[in-house]
Design an enzyme around this catalytic site. Sequence first.
Site, PDB file in Angstrom:
ATOM      1  N   GLU A 171      -3.275  -2.010  -1.189  1.00  0.00           N
ATOM      2  CA  GLU A 171      -3.272  -2.585   0.054  1.00  0.00           C
ATOM      3  C   GLU A 171      -4.930  -2.508   0.542  1.00  0.00           C
ATOM      4  O   GLU A 171      -5.189  -1.671   1.356  1.00  0.00           O
ATOM      5  CB  GLU A 171      -2.747  -1.859   1.401  1.00  0.00           C
ATOM      6  CG  GLU A 171      -1.104  -2.247   0.905  1.00  0.00           C
ATOM      7  CD  GLU A 171      -0.209  -1.821   2.234  1.00  0.00           C
ATOM      8  OE1 GLU A 171      -0.790  -1.318   3.273  1.00  0.00           O
ATOM      9  OE2 GLU A 171       1.029  -1.954   2.144  1.00  0.00           O
ATOM     10  N   GLU A 360       6.251  -2.215  -2.648  1.00  0.00           N
ATOM     11  CA  GLU A 360       6.728  -1.336  -1.838  1.00  0.00           C
ATOM     12  C   GLU A 360       7.816  -1.990  -0.804  1.00  0.00           C
ATOM     13  O   GLU A 360       7.527  -3.129  -0.426  1.00  0.00           O
ATOM     14  CB  GLU A 360       5.726  -0.677  -0.762  1.00  0.00           C
ATOM     15  CG  GLU A 360       4.812   0.347  -1.369  1.00  0.00           C
ATOM     16  CD  GLU A 360       3.758   0.921  -0.350  1.00  0.00           C
ATOM     17  OE1 GLU A 360       3.900   0.725   0.871  1.00  0.00           O
ATOM     18  OE2 GLU A 360       2.849   1.668  -0.938  1.00  0.00           O
TER      19      GLU A 360
HETATM   20  C1  NOJ Z   1       1.762   0.991   2.697  1.00  0.00           C
HETATM   21  C2  NOJ Z   1       1.058   2.256   2.106  1.00  0.00           C
HETATM   22  O1  NOJ Z   1       0.896   1.741   0.970  1.00  0.00           O
HETATM   23  C3  NOJ Z   1       1.785   3.603   2.158  1.00  0.00           C
HETATM   24  O2  NOJ Z   1       1.049   4.539   1.610  1.00  0.00           O
HETATM   25  C4  NOJ Z   1       2.666   3.811   3.507  1.00  0.00           C
HETATM   26  O3  NOJ Z   1       3.102   5.164   3.570  1.00  0.00           O
HETATM   27  C5  NOJ Z   1       3.373   2.832   3.595  1.00  0.00           C
HETATM   28  N1  NOJ Z   1       2.907   1.433   3.827  1.00  0.00           N
HETATM   29  C6  NOJ Z   1       4.325   2.771   5.097  1.00  0.00           C
HETATM   30  O4  NOJ Z   1       3.509   2.929   6.105  1.00  0.00           O
END
Ligand code: NOJ
Length: 450
Positions: A171, A360
Amino acid sequence: MAAFDLTAKSFGDDFLWGVAISAAQNEGAYTQDGREPSIWDTFSLRRGKIKDGSNPYTSCDFYHRYKDDLLLVKALGFKVFRFSISWPRVLPDGTGRVNKEGMAFYHRVIDECLKLGLIPYVTLYHWDLPQVLENEGGWASYRMLKWFNHFVTVCAEAFGDKVKDWIILNEPMGFVSLGYMLGMHAPGKMGLNNFLPALHNAVLAQAEGGRIIRSLVKNAHIGTCFSCSEIKPFSERTEDVEAAKRMDILLNRLPVEPLLGGGYPKEDFKLIERLEMHNKAWKYTSRMQFDFDFIGLQNYFPLVVKYNPLIPVVQASEVKAAYRKVPYTSMGWEINGESFYNIIKRFWEYEGIKEIIITESGAAFKDKMVNGVINDVERVDYFKEYLAALLKAKNEGVNIKGCFIWTLMDNFEWAEGYKSRFGLVYTDFDTRLRTIKASGYWFRDFFTAK
Ligand code: NOJ
């Protein structure tokens, strides 16, 4: 979108189901075996920056408990384990000297995955820059690429024989906007003078990282991942529609389009002009492009935005889910499977994206343990809705190869600290005891159901 009774079978036998974690959020052991501080170790010392006043120093102690945690992954029925490499653990000075003990830890994790038949997906950068490099300007520095390339090279040379699946950045818009524009994440910097060079470096780094892995790792399967959100205007008024457009450029289009060869989006948006100025000055345009094998998508919520002249640069602000009276998680993020489907379809329209992995997907809820049991029905419902949306997109021809759940166990949720629980497994942060939640068992049954 109606949730229906679905099983993993509907996705096909070769669909890759995984769970994801990251080094800074799970490992702990922050000074052990030669590791030096990351920007999150120092950022959490700053008063008020982490909501519950906590830090990532011990977290889940994955560093010592990885064997048990990997057994959990296996027992729940997942095939893929996505984790990241802590840069300050392997290169404590940021660059140069390689820390043998740090490298040995990742060899142990990878070997254990392979022994258990889990496919390791390695993320190179999941937000834990060595503090020494931040002292020199971090992602906003003109030297960033040199540092990053060295880090990637060290990892590729060491682990490339065993690891074939690589994710370059996690991200980029997330860490660049929260960390170098809004000051809400490490390193807590603000303003366009930090944001613009940091973004441009991240855009270059994802492509450079891809090239390095391609040249050093035989048969590599290379991706990088993006946060993405469907953006909807609050009303049909022109200023809201325009505001939604700007937000869309910023959050969805900026980090991916240069990668696909289109350069920065050519739109009437002052921010882009300034970005292009950086780009021209540094003469790296063509280097922003790389032909990735897959793109990782991470979608947590749609955004409804309205025009707000008081917000610098985008002149747009979010209309919260609570205000709109739609369902939301404990992060305040709207739950909306249909918008997950929409954003996947939208990315699939890009020419040059060959394969998508949901790197994710998950949600935080206020989980409670009652008599040793965590019955997180909201999370199960969430996954039913989101996986139904995913299957719909897949059945309509989107080449979706896998889906990794965020996250294996409750961990350090950045500026939220330990209060936001995303895990399929509950972590007791006093004892480090893990307890599988109902959602974890739900996945186990989902994988085995006929
Ligand atoms: C995206 C991130 O990559 C991760 O580290 C984070 O914990 C999750 N979103 C939830 O916010």
